[in-house]
Structure formats: C-alpha cells, structure tokens
Design a protein around this motif. Structure first.
Motif, mmCIF file in Angstrom:
data_model
loop_
_atom_site.group_PDB
_atom_site.id
_atom_site.type_symbol
_atom_site.label_atom_id
_atom_site.label_comp_id
_atom_site.label_asym_id
_atom_site.label_seq_id
_atom_site.Cartn_x
_atom_site.Cartn_y
_atom_site.Cartn_z
ATOM 1 N N ALA A 1 -46.465 55.027 90.010
ATOM 2 C CA ALA A 1 -45.152 54.709 90.580
ATOM 3 C C ALA A 1 -45.284 53.776 91.778
ATOM 4 O O ALA A 1 -44.504 52.826 91.927
ATOM 5 N N ILE A 2 -46.277 54.015 92.630
ATOM 6 C CA ILE A 2 -46.500 53.139 93.792
ATOM 7 C C ILE A 2 -46.885 51.744 93.317
ATOM 8 O O ILE A 2 -46.404 50.732 93.840
ATOM 9 N N THR A 3 -47.761 51.681 92.315
ATOM 10 C CA THR A 3 -48.178 50.385 91.760
ATOM 11 C C THR A 3 -46.971 49.608 91.251
ATOM 12 O O THR A 3 -46.804 48.420 91.566
ATOM 13 N N ASP A 4 -46.107 50.262 90.476
ATOM 14 C CA ASP A 4 -44.923 49.582 89.960
ATOM 15 C C ASP A 4 -43.968 49.175 91.074
ATOM 16 O O ASP A 4 -43.323 48.121 90.992
ATOM 17 N N ALA A 5 -43.861 49.980 92.110
ATOM 18 C CA ALA A 5 -42.998 49.621 93.241
ATOM 19 C C ALA A 5 -43.498 48.342 93.913
ATOM 20 O O ALA A 5 -42.712 47.439 94.220
ATOM 21 N N LEU A 6 -44.799 48.262 94.120
ATOM 22 C CA LEU A 6 -45.377 47.061 94.737
ATOM 23 C C LEU A 6 -45.183 45.833 93.856
ATOM 24 O O LEU A 6 -44.793 44.767 94.327
ATOM 25 N N LEU A 7 -45.466 45.990 92.564
ATOM 26 C CA LEU A 7 -45.312 44.870 91.640
ATOM 27 C C LEU A 7 -43.857 44.431 91.549
ATOM 28 O O LEU A 7 -43.561 43.228 91.532
ATOM 29 N N ALA B 1 -56.456 54.230 90.881
ATOM 30 C CA ALA B 1 -56.646 53.491 92.134
ATOM 31 C C ALA B 1 -56.936 52.022 91.842
ATOM 32 O O ALA B 1 -56.559 51.146 92.627
ATOM 33 N N LEU B 2 -57.581 51.726 90.718
ATOM 34 C CA LEU B 2 -57.854 50.333 90.330
ATOM 35 C C LEU B 2 -56.556 49.562 90.134
ATOM 36 O O LEU B 2 -56.455 48.393 90.521
ATOM 37 N N PHE B 3 -55.561 50.199 89.532
ATOM 38 C CA PHE B 3 -54.272 49.548 89.296
ATOM 39 C C PHE B 3 -53.569 49.270 90.627
ATOM 40 O O PHE B 3 -53.006 48.198 90.834
ATOM 41 N N LEU B 4 -53.614 50.264 91.504
ATOM 42 C CA LEU B 4 -52.983 50.111 92.821
ATOM 43 C C LEU B 4 -53.674 49.015 93.623
ATOM 44 O O LEU B 4 -53.016 48.194 94.269
ATOM 45 N N GLU B 5 -54.995 48.961 93.567
ATOM 46 C CA GLU B 5 -55.735 47.916 94.289
ATOM 47 C C GLU B 5 -55.379 46.531 93.765
ATOM 48 O O GLU B 5 -55.237 45.582 94.550
ATOM 49 N N GLU B 6 -55.212 46.388 92.464
ATOM 50 C CA GLU B 6 -54.808 45.091 91.892
ATOM 51 C C GLU B 6 -53.397 44.721 92.357
ATOM 52 O O GLU B 6 -53.136 43.564 92.691
ATOM 53 N N ALA B 7 -52.491 45.682 92.385
ATOM 54 C CA ALA B 7 -51.136 45.407 92.877
ATOM 55 C C ALA B 7 -51.173 44.963 94.335
ATOM 56 O O ALA B 7 -50.462 44.032 94.724
ATOM 57 N N LEU B 8 -52.013 45.602 95.132
ATOM 58 C CA LEU B 8 -52.139 45.223 96.546
ATOM 59 C C LEU B 8 -52.663 43.796 96.691
ATOM 60 O O LEU B 8 -52.190 43.042 97.553
#
Length: 167
Positions: free
Chosen positions: A43-49, A74-81
């Motif tokens: 959900a955090i990843t999608d929010a950032l994207l 965490a890999l997905f979140l790091e890519e979004a960041l």
C-alpha cells in the motif's frame, strides 16, 4: 507538494510466514500473494507511485513474473522511493491503517514503525501506523492496508556564486 494514496489486500493462508510492514509477526497464517504478501509495504509503495503518477506496483512487479515469487516487499518500496527521488520529490510523512481481525497489531506497532522508518529514511514521528478490526465487513480471513503519503519537492541545491572580477 503531492499526495498519494494506496491500498492492498491479501487473504490469509496456512503455511506462510506473516509479514506486515517488513516485520515477521507470530501468527498461524500468513498472507498469500506472489511476493511475501506484505499488504502494508504494498500500500505504501502504491501511494508513492501514485503521488508521482507512475505505474502501479502490479505493473512494475507483475505477479506473472517469476522474479518476484516470494520477493521481499521492501524491494518494491525501495524502487518506488528511487522513482520518487528521480521525479524530484521526497517524503514528508506517511499515514496508514491496517484492517484485520488477527493478530493484534498494537504490540508490534513500534517494530513496524521502526522498519518502515529504516526503509524510507523517515523519522518515526512522521509515520502513522494504525489498526482496526473489520467488524461486520466479512473480511475476517484477509488483511487490508490503506496508506497515504505527502511528498514535497526536493530543495534545489544552491550553487556557489562565482566571485566578481575586480579590475
């Protein structure tokens, strides 16, 4: 400034380790998904994207791609960041709500906040982690996560002034 919103849900299944917010939690079931099923990080990843109008998590990390089978979210979140920074933004804060019948999240909130802070680089007091039970919703065998992020433009680095030429 930009605001992004994301949500995710996964069904509980036996024989899977439960991970929420990058933290392994004690429970007799985990969340099914192509990756580790971490609804909060998804959900955090999608929010950032979404905040930078980028493709969503499913487009970037397709469930049909075997590279992501069992992957740490965490890999997905790091890519979004990385994408957020490349777009010229940084996170100001994030807020989230988990909806699940069990396990109780309260005893794990500090650990989840600390892990999300570690991944995002945000201070803990800029990360909201809340949990609710799905009373009457009929979703007792699932976990749902909602996340909202606030981004601001990265400050433009000041260039040193060239000294004035003197005659």
């Amino acid at each position: 400034m930009r605001i992004g919103y994301g949500w995710d849900s996964h069904e509980f299944k036996r024989g899977i380790t439960l991970k929420i917010g990058g933290v392994t939690l004690p429970h007799d079931k985990g969340l099914g998904g192509h990756s580790d099923g971490d609804v909060l990080l998804h959900a955090i990843t999608d929010a950032l994207l979404g905040a930078i109008a980028a493709p969503d998590i499913g487009s970037l990390f397709s469930p049909s791609d075997q590279r992501w089978k069992g992957a740490d979210s965490a890999l997905f979140l790091e890519e979004a960041l990385k994408r957020v920074r490349a777009a010229g933004y940084e996170i100001v804060n994030l807020d989230s709500t988990l909806i699940l019948a069990a396990p109780k999240i309260g005893p794990h909130t500090a650990a989840i906040r600390a892990r999300v802070a570690e991944i995002t680089g945000l201070p803990g007091d800029s990360i909201g982690i809340k949990a609710k039970t799905p009373e009457g919703m009929g979703t007792d065998n699932a976990a749902i996560a909602h996340a909202t992020v606030l981004l601001q433009a990265q400050p433009t680095p000041k260039r040193p002034r060239k000294p004035k030429k003197t005659k």
